[in-house]
Design an enzyme around this catalytic site. Sequence first.
Site, mmCIF file in Angstrom:
data_model
loop_
_atom_site.group_PDB
_atom_site.id
_atom_site.type_symbol
_atom_site.label_atom_id
_atom_site.label_comp_id
_atom_site.label_asym_id
_atom_site.label_seq_id
_atom_site.Cartn_x
_atom_site.Cartn_y
_atom_site.Cartn_z
ATOM 1 N N HIS A 121 -8.727 66.965 -23.601
ATOM 2 C CA HIS A 121 -9.935 67.130 -22.783
ATOM 3 C C HIS A 121 -9.784 66.282 -21.526
ATOM 4 O O HIS A 121 -9.386 65.112 -21.613
ATOM 5 C CB HIS A 121 -11.165 66.600 -23.529
ATOM 6 N N HIS A 161 -5.034 69.852 -28.057
ATOM 7 C CA HIS A 161 -5.586 70.015 -26.710
ATOM 8 C C HIS A 161 -6.045 68.670 -26.182
ATOM 9 O O HIS A 161 -6.433 67.792 -26.942
ATOM 10 C CB HIS A 161 -6.741 71.022 -26.697
HETATM 11 P P1 AMP Z 1 -12.347 69.662 -30.189
HETATM 12 O O1 AMP Z 1 -13.674 69.287 -30.783
HETATM 13 O O2 AMP Z 1 -11.613 68.493 -29.612
HETATM 14 O O3 AMP Z 1 -11.506 70.475 -31.150
HETATM 15 O O4 AMP Z 1 -12.671 70.557 -28.938
HETATM 16 C C1 AMP Z 1 -12.665 71.939 -28.932
HETATM 17 C C2 AMP Z 1 -13.274 72.355 -27.621
HETATM 18 O O5 AMP Z 1 -12.947 73.704 -27.405
HETATM 19 C C3 AMP Z 1 -14.804 72.247 -27.580
HETATM 20 O O6 AMP Z 1 -15.170 71.351 -26.539
HETATM 21 C C4 AMP Z 1 -15.256 73.670 -27.302
HETATM 22 O O7 AMP Z 1 -16.345 73.740 -26.412
HETATM 23 C C5 AMP Z 1 -14.007 74.301 -26.709
HETATM 24 N N1 AMP Z 1 -13.867 75.738 -26.907
HETATM 25 C C6 AMP Z 1 -13.952 76.416 -28.057
HETATM 26 N N2 AMP Z 1 -13.763 77.744 -27.838
HETATM 27 C C7 AMP Z 1 -13.539 77.875 -26.515
HETATM 28 C C8 AMP Z 1 -13.280 78.988 -25.660
HETATM 29 N N3 AMP Z 1 -13.200 80.235 -26.130
HETATM 30 N N4 AMP Z 1 -13.111 78.764 -24.348
HETATM 31 C C9 AMP Z 1 -13.185 77.512 -23.844
HETATM 32 N N5 AMP Z 1 -13.414 76.411 -24.596
HETATM 33 C C10 AMP Z 1 -13.597 76.599 -25.911
#
Ligand code: AMP
Length: 138
Positions: A103, A101
Site C-alpha cells: 500500500h 501487495h
Molecule cells: P489488505 O487488507 O492489505 O489485504 O488490502 C487489500 C486491499 O485491496 C484493500 O485495501 C482493498 O480495498 C483493496 N482491493 C480489494 N479488491 C480490489 C479491487 N478490485 N480493486 C482495487 N483494490 C481492491
Amino acid sequence: MSAQDCIFCKIGGGAIPSAMVFQNDDVFAFLDIGPIREGHTLVIPKQHYEKMEDCPPQTLAAIGAVLGNIAKAVVEATGADGYNVLCNRGRAAGQLVQHVHFHIIPRTEGDGIFHRWPAGKYKPGQAEEILRRIREKL
Ligand code: AMP
Ligand code: ZN
C-alpha cells in the site's frame, strides 16, 4: 489460494479492469478501491505470490525499483506531505487479499491516519533475547 482464483492476478493480467497507475513486465500498480485517502495505491508483482517472503529476489527487486518513484508521484499528485508504504502480511496483520501487495498511503500532517504509534519499551535483557531468536532464524 491459487493464482486462478486470485483477484490481484486478474487485475495484474488485465482480466479485471482497474484504475491502473503504472505497469511494466513484472509490476502493476493501481488505485485501491477502498482508499484510506485519495490516491491510495497498491503495488503488486504480476506473478502470484502470497507473501513477501515467497517472492524471489528479482521480484522484490522489480518492485523496489519502481516503488519510490510511484510513491513520489502519488505524494506530488495529491499534494500530500509524505507517505506510508505498508505490507500487511497474514490475517493477524490485516491481509485480506492473498497476493502480496504494498500500500502507498499519502499522508498530510495531522490527518489522523494511524493516529498514534504505540511505541513500547524493552525490559532489561528483553531486546537481547529477541535479537538472539531473530538472528537464529536468518
Ligand atoms: P489488505 O487488507 O492489505 O489485504 O488490502 C487489500 C486491499 O485491496 C484493500 O485495501 C482493498 O480495498 C483493496 N482491493 C480489494 N479488491 C480490489 C479491487 N478490485 N480493486 C482495487 N483494490 C481492491
Ligand atoms: Zn495472485
